[in-house]
Scaffold this motif. Sequence first.
Motif, PDB file in Angstrom:
ATOM      1  N   SER A  13     -12.537  -2.646   6.909  1.00 18.78           N
ATOM      2  CA  SER A  13     -12.344  -2.504   5.470  1.00 18.78           C
ATOM      3  C   SER A  13     -13.643  -2.590   4.681  1.00 18.78           C
ATOM      4  CB  SER A  13     -11.421  -3.626   4.991  1.00 18.78           C
ATOM      5  OG  SER A  13     -12.064  -4.886   5.168  1.00 18.78           O
ATOM      6  N   THR A  32      -5.237  -8.753  -8.149  1.00 18.22           N
ATOM      7  CA  THR A  32      -6.244  -9.368  -7.289  1.00 18.22           C
ATOM      8  C   THR A  32      -6.184 -10.864  -7.546  1.00 18.22           C
ATOM      9  OG1 THR A  32      -7.987  -9.118  -8.951  1.00 18.22           O
ATOM     10  CG2 THR A  32      -7.774  -7.351  -7.331  1.00 18.22           C
ATOM     11  N   VAL A  38     -11.417  -9.082  -2.022  1.00 11.12           N
ATOM     12  CA  VAL A  38     -10.428  -8.020  -1.873  1.00 11.12           C
ATOM     13  C   VAL A  38     -10.894  -7.149  -0.716  1.00 11.12           C
ATOM     14  CG1 VAL A  38      -9.427  -5.981  -2.980  1.00 11.12           C
ATOM     15  CG2 VAL A  38      -9.872  -8.031  -4.331  1.00 11.12           C
ATOM     16  N   HIS A  39      -9.988  -6.803   0.178  1.00 10.72           N
ATOM     17  CA  HIS A  39     -10.316  -5.930   1.304  1.00 10.72           C
ATOM     18  C   HIS A  39      -9.624  -4.594   1.079  1.00 10.72           C
ATOM     19  CE1 HIS A  39     -12.225  -9.039   3.796  1.00 10.72           C
ATOM     20  NE2 HIS A  39     -11.419  -9.842   3.124  1.00 10.72           N
ATOM     21  N   LEU A  40     -10.427  -3.540   0.921  1.00  4.13           N
ATOM     22  CA  LEU A  40      -9.898  -2.209   0.654  1.00  4.13           C
ATOM     23  C   LEU A  40      -9.906  -1.370   1.927  1.00  4.13           C
ATOM     24  CD1 LEU A  40     -11.697  -1.518  -2.742  1.00  4.13           C
ATOM     25  CD2 LEU A  40      -9.366  -2.358  -2.373  1.00  4.13           C
ATOM     26  N   CYS A  41      -8.854  -0.585   2.104  1.00  4.02           N
ATOM     27  CA  CYS A  41      -8.683   0.251   3.289  1.00  4.02           C
ATOM     28  C   CYS A  41      -9.709   1.377   3.315  1.00  4.02           C
ATOM     29  CB  CYS A  41      -7.272   0.837   3.285  1.00  4.02           C
ATOM     30  SG  CYS A  41      -6.942   1.969   4.650  1.00  4.02           S
ATOM     31  N   SER A  46      -3.422   2.166   6.161  1.00 10.97           N
ATOM     32  CA  SER A  46      -2.743   1.000   5.603  1.00 10.97           C
ATOM     33  C   SER A  46      -1.421   1.386   4.952  1.00 10.97           C
ATOM     34  CB  SER A  46      -3.633   0.320   4.559  1.00 10.97           C
ATOM     35  OG  SER A  46      -2.941  -0.743   3.931  1.00 10.97           O
ATOM     36  N   ASN A  48      -0.265  -0.568   2.743  1.00  7.77           N
ATOM     37  CA  ASN A  48      -0.389  -1.309   1.488  1.00  7.77           C
ATOM     38  C   ASN A  48      -1.621  -0.836   0.714  1.00  7.77           C
ATOM     39  OD1 ASN A  48       0.349  -3.278  -0.388  1.00  7.77           O
ATOM     40  ND2 ASN A  48      -0.953  -4.813   0.562  1.00  7.77           N
ATOM     41  N   LYS A  49      -1.880   0.482   0.735  1.00 10.34           N
ATOM     42  CA  LYS A  49      -3.058   1.036   0.065  1.00 10.34           C
ATOM     43  C   LYS A  49      -3.069   0.663  -1.408  1.00 10.34           C
ATOM     44  CE  LYS A  49      -3.331   5.091   3.007  1.00 10.34           C
ATOM     45  NZ  LYS A  49      -2.010   5.233   3.561  1.00 10.34           N
ATOM     46  N   PHE A  51      -5.161  -1.586  -0.403  1.00  9.55           N
ATOM     47  CA  PHE A  51      -5.564  -2.788   0.314  1.00  9.55           C
ATOM     48  C   PHE A  51      -5.474  -2.585   1.825  1.00  9.55           C
ATOM     49  CE2 PHE A  51      -3.698  -4.055  -3.765  1.00  9.55           C
ATOM     50  CZ  PHE A  51      -4.809  -4.647  -4.344  1.00  9.55           C
ATOM     51  N   CYS A  52      -6.344  -3.260   2.537  1.00 13.23           N
ATOM     52  CA  CYS A  52      -6.353  -3.214   3.996  1.00 13.23           C
ATOM     53  C   CYS A  52      -5.217  -4.083   4.531  1.00 13.23           C
ATOM     54  CB  CYS A  52      -7.697  -3.745   4.505  1.00 13.23           C
ATOM     55  SG  CYS A  52      -7.795  -3.880   6.297  1.00 13.23           S
ATOM     56  N   ASP A  53      -4.511  -3.576   5.543  1.00 14.55           N
ATOM     57  CA  ASP A  53      -3.478  -4.381   6.200  1.00 14.55           C
ATOM     58  C   ASP A  53      -3.778  -4.585   7.687  1.00 14.55           C
ATOM     59  OD1 ASP A  53      -2.865  -1.957   7.377  1.00 14.55           O
ATOM     60  OD2 ASP A  53      -0.814  -1.860   6.636  1.00 14.55           O
TER      61      ASP A  53
END
Length: 85
Positions: A13, A32, A38-41, A46, A48-49, A51-53
Amino acid sequence: MTNVRITVNRNGSLKVEGAIDLVDADGNSLPTREGKPVHLCRCGGSTNKPFCDGTHSKIGFIGAEAAVDAATKAVREAEAGGESG
């Protein structure tokens, strides 16, 4: 001025640290947690875009920087082998 730090996690991420205002394509604020990164894909997988899952580890995602590093190493090794033979 608030400092924001973005770290490209190898084959994973984007880790975003600092106060950010994250909005979707329609301009809606995304939640947030203050003080938490925050971890972005980056892999696109993911559920849960944005966000990284953790899907990147399940699908064998290789970030562009790793792919370039591996290709560069392979070319250099091939060139070195060709010159000595």
